[in-house]
Design an enzyme around this catalytic site. Structure first.
Site, PDB file in Angstrom:
ATOM      1  CD1 TRP A   6      -1.775   1.860   3.011  1.00 29.67           C
ATOM      2  CD2 TRP A   6      -2.837   1.923   0.923  1.00 29.67           C
ATOM      3  NE1 TRP A   6      -2.568   2.967   2.963  1.00 29.67           N
ATOM      4  CE2 TRP A   6      -3.143   2.987   1.864  1.00 29.67           C
ATOM      5  CE3 TRP A   6      -3.087   1.654  -0.482  1.00 29.67           C
ATOM      6  CZ2 TRP A   6      -4.170   3.930   1.172  1.00 29.67           C
ATOM      7  CZ3 TRP A   6      -4.126   2.427  -0.879  1.00 29.67           C
ATOM      8  CH2 TRP A   6      -4.585   3.562  -0.190  1.00 29.67           C
ATOM      9  CB  SER A  23       0.275   4.641   3.230  1.00 24.86           C
ATOM     10  OG  SER A  23       0.131   5.477   4.128  1.00 24.86           O
ATOM     11  CG  PHE A  66      -1.093   7.977   7.766  1.00 24.57           C
ATOM     12  CD1 PHE A  66      -1.972   9.146   8.496  1.00 24.57           C
ATOM     13  CD2 PHE A  66      -0.249   7.167   8.519  1.00 24.57           C
ATOM     14  CE1 PHE A  66      -1.611   9.287   9.916  1.00 24.57           C
ATOM     15  CE2 PHE A  66      -0.148   7.505   9.894  1.00 24.57           C
ATOM     16  CZ  PHE A  66      -0.652   8.298  10.794  1.00 24.57           C
ATOM     17  CG  ASP A 112      -2.633  11.609   5.002  1.00 22.30           C
ATOM     18  OD1 ASP A 112      -2.429  12.153   3.816  1.00 22.30           O
ATOM     19  OD2 ASP A 112      -3.416  10.430   5.167  1.00 22.30           O
ATOM     20  CG  HIS A 130     -11.102   4.355   6.155  1.00 24.59           C
ATOM     21  ND1 HIS A 130     -10.480   3.297   7.080  1.00 24.59           N
ATOM     22  CD2 HIS A 130      -9.853   5.338   6.075  1.00 24.59           C
ATOM     23  CE1 HIS A 130      -9.527   3.864   7.405  1.00 24.59           C
ATOM     24  NE2 HIS A 130      -9.132   4.953   6.885  1.00 24.59           N
TER      25      HIS A 130
HETATM   26  C1  SPV Z   1      -3.128   6.044   4.141  1.00 19.21           C
HETATM   27  O1  SPV Z   1      -2.763   5.192   4.831  1.00 19.21           O
HETATM   28  O2  SPV Z   1      -2.897   7.024   3.737  1.00 19.21           O
HETATM   29  C2  SPV Z   1      -4.818   5.836   4.190  1.00 19.21           C
HETATM   30  C3  SPV Z   1      -5.579   5.139   5.167  1.00 19.21           C
HETATM   31  O3  SPV Z   1      -5.359   6.380   3.394  1.00 19.21           O
HETATM   32  S1  SPV Z   1      -6.096   6.084   6.433  1.00 19.21           S
HETATM   33  O4  SPV Z   1      -4.739   6.804   7.000  1.00 19.21           O
HETATM   34  O5  SPV Z   1      -6.424   5.281   7.630  1.00 19.21           O
HETATM   35  O6  SPV Z   1      -6.969   6.957   6.014  1.00 19.21           O
HETATM   36 MG    MG Z   2      -4.397   8.201   2.708  1.00 24.81          MG
END
Ligand code: SPV
Ligand code: MG
Length: 297
Positions: free
Chosen positions: A43, A45, A47, A57, A193
């Site tokens: 992933w 990501s 974040f 983020d 989510h």
């Molecule tokens: C990320 O990992 O950037 C996501 C998941 O989008 S969350 O942070 O839980 O939104």
């Molecule tokens: Mg994200």
């Protein structure tokens, strides 16, 4: 093309009876470690990458920063480990999405995930954050643009539509209606989510989901839900461990740094950190030695 191999592989992995696992990554190194540990997918990501740059983020980083890091991650893990790119809102409207998705396809991603919040987004995990959704119609247009840019049929990159309805505090019905509408617009999977501290609303959603396309979940807030329980629901094709790479790194670095200051020496941490030899191996040192032997005159 590499992306069609990797997209094929991800399609095969998305079986609701045996959900695949993706580990979050913020760098080629973290992705390589995740792949070596046995995670079949990565992933990329938003974040994690934001945390790497020590910014929120919330679309603070330029898209190019995420794109280039994702490209390097893909190059490092290769086509057998599909990389799923976090596109946040897709960079704006359907026009932005169209251009953005092409770039992630060229980078060799297996899938893109796009969420139905307005640009700029705020982190889903933050309490009292700005969570405003675009209309269903607008997001259907964005999915259409993403699908067209992702390529045709089985060879095309997967487009995962993510609804933030539950994150925004809307009702389960709204989340289900949106997921249904996004599937009609062509989404290959739906990421649902939730930031509730227990899995109840996710379990309700999964039970009521038509199953037309597989679901994707990110169980950060409800870690008590076991992967075995998720498999038994027979609706979820992919479980994303959303931030465990950066959180592991933060704790390990902090403890090491504090210990060195406290001990006034680096000797005490020696047994608790990776060896230089280990890092050499992760850098692909052996391959460079081969090149040296063959070509260096
Ligand atoms: C990320 O990992 O950037 C996501 C998941 O989008 S969350 O942070 O839980 O939104
Ligand atoms: Mg994200």
């Amino acid at each position: 093309m590499a992306h069609s191999i990797t997209a094929h592989r991800l399609r095969r992995l998305l079986a609701p009876s045996t959900p695949a696992l993706a580990m979050a990554s913020h760098s080629p190194l973290s992705a390589k470690l995740a792949a070596q540990a046995g995670f079949p997918a990565i992933w990329a990501s938003g974040f994690e990458l934001s945390a790497l740059y020590a910014v929120p983020d919330a679309n603070i980083l330029p898209v190019s920063t995420h794109l280039e890091m994702t490209r390097s991650i893909v190059e490092t893990v290769g086509p057998n480990v599909p990389v799923i790119a976090d596109l946040d809102t897709g960079g704006g409207n359907a026009v932005n999405v169209s251009y953005m998705v092409r770039k992630y396809k060229d980078a060799g991603c297996a899938a893109v995930v796009m969420e139905d919040k307005v640009f700029p987004k705020d982190s889903s995990l933050r309490v009292s954050a700005r969570h405003v959704l675009v209309t269903v119609e607008e997001f259907q247009g964005k999915i259409g643009a993403a699908k067209a840019a992702a390529g045709e049929g089985e060879d095309g990159m997967l487009v995962v539509a993510r609804t933030e309805a539950l994150i925004a505090g809307l009702r389960l019905e709204e989340a289900l209606n949106r997921a249904e509408a996004y599937t009609e617009a062509g989404a290959d999977a739906i990421l649902i989510h939730s930031k509730q501290k227990n899995p109840d609303e996710i379990l309700d959603f999964c039970q009521r989901w038509s199953g037309k396309v597989p679901l994707v979940i990110v169980p950060t807030s409800y870690p008590q839900l076991s992967f075995q329980n998720v498999a038994e629901l027979n609706k979820v094709g992919l479980i994303i461990c959303g931030n465990h790479s950066i959180r592991a790194a933060v704790k390990a670095m902090r403890e090491t740094f504090e210990r060195i200051i406290k001990d006034n020496s680096i000797a005490g941490v020696e047994g608790d950190i990776a060896s230089v030899k280990d890092v050499f191996e992760l850098q692909g040192d052996a391959e460079m030695r081969e090149i040296e032997k063959k070509y260096l005159r």
